[in-house]
Design a protein around this motif. Structure first.
Motif, PDB file in Angstrom:
ATOM      1  N   GLU A 107       0.815  -1.104  -0.008  1.00 17.14           N
ATOM      2  CA  GLU A 107       0.100  -0.173   0.017  1.00 17.14           C
ATOM      3  C   GLU A 107       0.865   1.220  -0.015  1.00 17.14           C
ATOM      4  OE1 GLU A 107      -3.564   2.123   2.564  1.00 17.14           O
ATOM      5  OE2 GLU A 107      -3.315  -0.086   2.771  1.00 17.14           O
ATOM      6  N   SER A 108       1.842   1.396   0.750  1.00 14.55           N
ATOM      7  CA  SER A 108       2.948   2.577   0.851  1.00 14.55           C
ATOM      8  C   SER A 108       3.488   2.583  -0.367  1.00 14.55           C
ATOM      9  CB  SER A 108       3.799   2.484   2.029  1.00 14.55           C
ATOM     10  OG  SER A 108       4.466   1.352   2.075  1.00 14.55           O
ATOM     11  N   ILE A 109       4.085   1.482  -0.782  1.00 17.33           N
ATOM     12  CA  ILE A 109       4.593   1.416  -2.230  1.00 17.33           C
ATOM     13  C   ILE A 109       3.994   1.796  -3.376  1.00 17.33           C
ATOM     14  CG2 ILE A 109       5.633  -0.045  -4.120  1.00 17.33           C
ATOM     15  CD1 ILE A 109       6.698  -1.748  -1.556  1.00 17.33           C
ATOM     16  N   GLY A 110       2.591   1.460  -3.398  1.00 19.40           N
ATOM     17  CA  GLY A 110       1.540   1.812  -4.496  1.00 19.40           C
ATOM     18  C   GLY A 110       1.382   3.422  -4.145  1.00 19.40           C
ATOM     19  N   GLN A 111       1.251   4.125  -2.926  1.00 20.88           N
ATOM     20  CA  GLN A 111       0.892   5.472  -3.029  1.00 20.88           C
ATOM     21  C   GLN A 111       2.115   6.148  -3.425  1.00 20.88           C
ATOM     22  OE1 GLN A 111      -0.087   5.365   1.406  1.00 20.88           O
ATOM     23  NE2 GLN A 111      -2.284   5.056   0.698  1.00 20.88           N
ATOM     24  N   ALA A 112       3.209   5.776  -3.148  1.00 20.09           N
ATOM     25  CA  ALA A 112       4.534   6.425  -3.644  1.00 20.09           C
ATOM     26  C   ALA A 112       4.629   6.494  -4.928  1.00 20.09           C
ATOM     27  CB  ALA A 112       5.736   5.691  -2.901  1.00 20.09           C
ATOM     28  N   VAL A 113       4.308   5.376  -5.761  1.00 21.80           N
ATOM     29  CA  VAL A 113       4.457   5.282  -7.056  1.00 21.80           C
ATOM     30  C   VAL A 113       3.397   6.171  -7.721  1.00 21.80           C
ATOM     31  CG1 VAL A 113       3.985   3.764  -8.909  1.00 21.80           C
ATOM     32  CG2 VAL A 113       5.537   2.901  -7.127  1.00 21.80           C
ATOM     33  N   ALA A 114       2.278   6.241  -7.275  1.00 24.49           N
ATOM     34  CA  ALA A 114       1.197   7.037  -7.522  1.00 24.49           C
ATOM     35  C   ALA A 114       1.503   8.477  -7.362  1.00 24.49           C
ATOM     36  CB  ALA A 114      -0.115   6.778  -6.856  1.00 24.49           C
ATOM     37  N   GLN A 115       2.147   8.830  -6.319  1.00 24.85           N
ATOM     38  CA  GLN A 115       2.433  10.204  -6.057  1.00 24.85           C
ATOM     39  C   GLN A 115       3.624  10.784  -6.971  1.00 24.85           C
ATOM     40  OE1 GLN A 115       4.029  11.173  -2.146  1.00 24.85           O
ATOM     41  NE2 GLN A 115       3.540  13.326  -2.273  1.00 24.85           N
ATOM     42  N   ARG A 116       4.496   9.647  -7.307  1.00 24.47           N
ATOM     43  CA  ARG A 116       5.737  10.125  -7.945  1.00 24.47           C
ATOM     44  C   ARG A 116       5.239  10.396  -9.684  1.00 24.47           C
ATOM     45  NH1 ARG A 116      11.398   9.539  -7.641  1.00 24.47           N
ATOM     46  NH2 ARG A 116      12.384  10.014  -9.642  1.00 24.47           N
ATOM     47  N   LEU A 117       4.344   9.376 -10.087  1.00 23.88           N
ATOM     48  CA  LEU A 117       3.824   9.264 -11.513  1.00 23.88           C
ATOM     49  C   LEU A 117       2.743  10.467 -11.558  1.00 23.88           C
ATOM     50  CD1 LEU A 117       3.798   5.497 -12.394  1.00 23.88           C
ATOM     51  CD2 LEU A 117       5.660   7.421 -12.833  1.00 23.88           C
ATOM     52  N   ASP A 118       2.209  11.126 -10.414  1.00 22.78           N
ATOM     53  CA  ASP A 118       1.091  12.068 -10.533  1.00 22.78           C
ATOM     54  C   ASP A 118      -0.229  11.287 -11.074  1.00 22.78           C
ATOM     55  OD1 ASP A 118       0.005  14.253 -10.252  1.00 22.78           O
ATOM     56  OD2 ASP A 118       0.204  15.031 -12.134  1.00 22.78           O
ATOM     57  N   PHE A 119      -0.347   9.967 -10.483  1.00 21.63           N
ATOM     58  CA  PHE A 119      -1.564   9.119 -10.786  1.00 21.63           C
ATOM     59  C   PHE A 119      -2.429   9.340  -9.376  1.00 21.63           C
ATOM     60  CE2 PHE A 119      -0.115   5.665 -13.996  1.00 21.63           C
ATOM     61  CZ  PHE A 119       0.437   6.572 -14.620  1.00 21.63           C
ATOM     62  N   ARG A 120      -3.675   8.963  -9.708  1.00 20.08           N
ATOM     63  CA  ARG A 120      -4.669   9.001  -8.525  1.00 20.08           C
ATOM     64  C   ARG A 120      -4.479   7.341  -8.088  1.00 20.08           C
ATOM     65  NH1 ARG A 120     -10.939   7.995  -8.905  1.00 20.08           N
ATOM     66  NH2 ARG A 120     -10.371   6.950 -10.748  1.00 20.08           N
ATOM     67  N   TYR A 121      -4.281   7.542  -6.813  1.00 22.03           N
ATOM     68  CA  TYR A 121      -4.296   6.057  -6.019  1.00 22.03           C
ATOM     69  C   TYR A 121      -5.650   5.740  -5.575  1.00 22.03           C
ATOM     70  CZ  TYR A 121      -3.059   2.668  -2.558  1.00 22.03           C
ATOM     71  OH  TYR A 121      -3.016   1.418  -1.848  1.00 22.03           O
ATOM     72  N   VAL A 122      -5.879   4.333  -6.025  1.00 18.89           N
ATOM     73  CA  VAL A 122      -7.092   3.800  -5.384  1.00 18.89           C
ATOM     74  C   VAL A 122      -6.784   2.290  -5.155  1.00 18.89           C
ATOM     75  CG1 VAL A 122      -8.526   4.714  -7.053  1.00 18.89           C
ATOM     76  CG2 VAL A 122      -7.795   2.950  -7.933  1.00 18.89           C
ATOM     77  N   ASP A 123      -7.486   1.992  -4.076  1.00 18.75           N
ATOM     78  CA  ASP A 123      -7.309   0.859  -3.593  1.00 18.75           C
ATOM     79  C   ASP A 123      -8.844   0.211  -3.516  1.00 18.75           C
ATOM     80  OD1 ASP A 123      -6.205  -1.693  -2.458  1.00 18.75           O
ATOM     81  OD2 ASP A 123      -5.517  -0.510  -0.591  1.00 18.75           O
ATOM     82  N   GLU A 124      -9.287  -0.044  -2.277  1.00 21.92           N
ATOM     83  CA  GLU A 124     -10.499  -0.707  -2.016  1.00 21.92           C
ATOM     84  C   GLU A 124     -11.743   0.164  -2.486  1.00 21.92           C
ATOM     85  OE1 GLU A 124     -11.015  -3.604  -0.626  1.00 21.92           O
ATOM     86  OE2 GLU A 124      -8.683  -3.679  -0.261  1.00 21.92           O
ATOM     87  N   GLN A 125     -11.213   1.411  -3.046  1.00 23.16           N
ATOM     88  CA  GLN A 125     -12.427   2.276  -3.575  1.00 23.16           C
ATOM     89  C   GLN A 125     -12.701   1.704  -4.903  1.00 23.16           C
ATOM     90  OE1 GLN A 125      -9.360   5.302  -4.139  1.00 23.16           O
ATOM     91  NE2 GLN A 125      -9.679   6.392  -2.363  1.00 23.16           N
TER      92      GLN A 125
END
Length: 71
Positions: free
Chosen positions: A17-35
């Motif tokens: 989850e924290s890796i996914g959030q970091a990747v999303a932030q770095r790539l300027d993507f929207r992070y979604v998980d359970e959403q």
């Protein structure tokens, strides 16, 4: 319309989850998980647990492996 998607599969407590959030932030993507599960369940008017379970069952289905090989 095109979409860019990064999908990170993870094991429990692996820090995905924290890796996914970091990747999303770095790539300027929207992070979604359970959403995404919640939204799919709302659109299908079913319990979110059913959507989550379906995704897991799909990967265990031998037909899924055949589809993956064909890609």
């Amino acid at each position: 319309m095109s979409f860019r998607v990064v999908c990170i599969s993870r094991s429990t407590a692996a820090g995905g989850e924290s890796i996914g959030q970091a990747v999303a932030q770095r790539l300027d993507f929207r992070y979604v998980d359970e959403q995404i599960i919640t939204k799919a369940a709302q659109q299908a008017q079913v319990d979110p647990a059913l959507v989550a379970a379906t995704e897991h069952r799909l990967k265990e289905n031998p037909e899924y492996a055949k589809l993956e090989k064909e890609k």
